[in-house]
Design an enzyme around this catalytic site. Sequence first.
Site, short mmCIF file in Angstrom:
data_model
loop_
_atom_site.label_atom_id
_atom_site.label_comp_id
_atom_site.label_asym_id
_atom_site.label_seq_id
_atom_site.Cartn_x
_atom_site.Cartn_y
_atom_site.Cartn_z
CG LEU A 33 -1.91 -1.17 1.30
CD1 LEU A 33 -2.77 -1.05 2.57
CD2 LEU A 33 -2.81 -1.24 0.07
CG HIS A 34 1.13 3.41 -3.26
ND1 HIS A 34 0.14 4.20 -3.78
CD2 HIS A 34 1.25 2.36 -4.11
CE1 HIS A 34 -0.30 3.68 -4.92
NE2 HIS A 34 0.34 2.54 -5.14
CG HIS A 37 -3.06 1.19 -2.65
ND1 HIS A 37 -1.68 1.05 -2.63
CD2 HIS A 37 -3.48 0.44 -3.69
CE1 HIS A 37 -1.31 0.25 -3.61
NE2 HIS A 37 -2.38 -0.14 -4.27
CD GLN A 61 -4.88 -8.35 -11.74
OE1 GLN A 61 -5.94 -8.63 -11.20
NE2 GLN A 61 -4.38 -7.13 -11.69
P1 AMP Z 1 -3.20 -1.96 -7.29
O1 AMP Z 1 -2.89 -2.41 -5.89
O2 AMP Z 1 -2.02 -1.44 -8.02
O3 AMP Z 1 -3.98 -3.00 -8.06
O4 AMP Z 1 -4.17 -0.72 -7.14
C1 AMP Z 1 -5.35 -0.82 -6.39
C2 AMP Z 1 -6.19 0.41 -6.64
O5 AMP Z 1 -5.45 1.57 -6.26
C3 AMP Z 1 -6.55 0.59 -8.13
O6 AMP Z 1 -7.88 1.08 -8.22
C4 AMP Z 1 -5.57 1.62 -8.57
O7 AMP Z 1 -6.02 2.38 -9.67
C5 AMP Z 1 -5.45 2.49 -7.34
N1 AMP Z 1 -4.20 3.25 -7.38
C6 AMP Z 1 -2.95 2.77 -7.59
N2 AMP Z 1 -2.05 3.78 -7.63
C7 AMP Z 1 -2.76 4.91 -7.46
C8 AMP Z 1 -2.42 6.30 -7.41
N3 AMP Z 1 -1.16 6.72 -7.55
N4 AMP Z 1 -3.40 7.19 -7.22
C9 AMP Z 1 -4.70 6.80 -7.08
N5 AMP Z 1 -5.09 5.51 -7.10
C10 AMP Z 1 -4.14 4.59 -7.30
#
Ligand code: AMP
Length: 283
Positions: A33-34, A37, A61
């Site tokens: 997480l960052h 998220h 995926q």
């Molecule tokens: P992930 O864990 O990469 O599959 O991302 C999970 C959710 O967080 C997805 O809906 C992403 O689009 C969103 N997300 C990832 N990075 C960002 C970001 N920098 N800003 C906003 N939402 C993000």
Amino acid sequence: MDIFTSKMDLQRHVQALKSVGKTIGFVPTMGFLHEGHLKLVERSVAENDITIMSIFVNPLQFGPNEDYDAYPRNPDKDQVLAKQAGVDVLFMPDSSDMYDQEHAFHIHVLQRTDRLCGKSRPGHFDGVVTILMKLFHIVGPNRVYFGLKDAQQISVVDSLINYFDFPIELVAVETVREQDGLARSSRNVYLTNLERKEAPYLYKALKMGEQQILQGERNVERITQMIHEYIEKNTSGKIDYIELLSFPELRSLSSIQGKVILAIAVQFTRARLIDNTILTVGN
Ligand code: AMP
């Protein structure tokens, strides 16, 4: 914060919450997480009684030569961050629980996937949609939260919700960036020091393209070509695509008008970065 690893247990918990009228916001993630998220969580907490986050690195995926095994993971830190952000329920299933049966179906997305990441990552969105359909059924959320950084994902989820009549509201959240403009991503940790310095040029390039459009440029080819040259000059990455399309339909543009997306993907040594900007263009 409650943590569940079993989908049956989570389902029972959700049913109890819904039976007393709680609204549920759902934030699906792959963890590590960052701030990006956490922004989704912040929105969900503000708009729902209960926020459920899932953390699941979905094998379906990832293509055979992609980074499933190397995808960064840190479940302990994720738990701390999720709790601090206000997540009420964290769902961390393992692969054998999520896919506890033989694959009896193959969900194939027919629209909005023949370009951008869908083109370079065949089958990627089939896997995304499969896991999301499962999660939507397990969690039964009122609202789901997705980041615009993954704009094609939003476009496909929008189509998924409409086509299969999920009674769910899709909430699209702005991309969270580092101070220098780089979109936050779990994969940023795999940039070398030099690549980390180059990576903000993706956003700079998008802003430059956006500026050209706002100043009246209407030739798609000229805009993408200019960005191409700019990225090649300023980074060592290999350009996967630079495209200017309608949003959310992701169709080629005969004229740059209405809601459009300028999207980019660049492969660095160990990290493939994507970014985009969405703008509305008048006559
Ligand atoms: P992930 O864990 O990469 O599959 O991302 C999970 C959710 O967080 C997805 O809906 C992403 O689009 C969103 N997300 C990832 N990075 C960002 C970001 N920098 N800003 C906003 N939402 C993000």
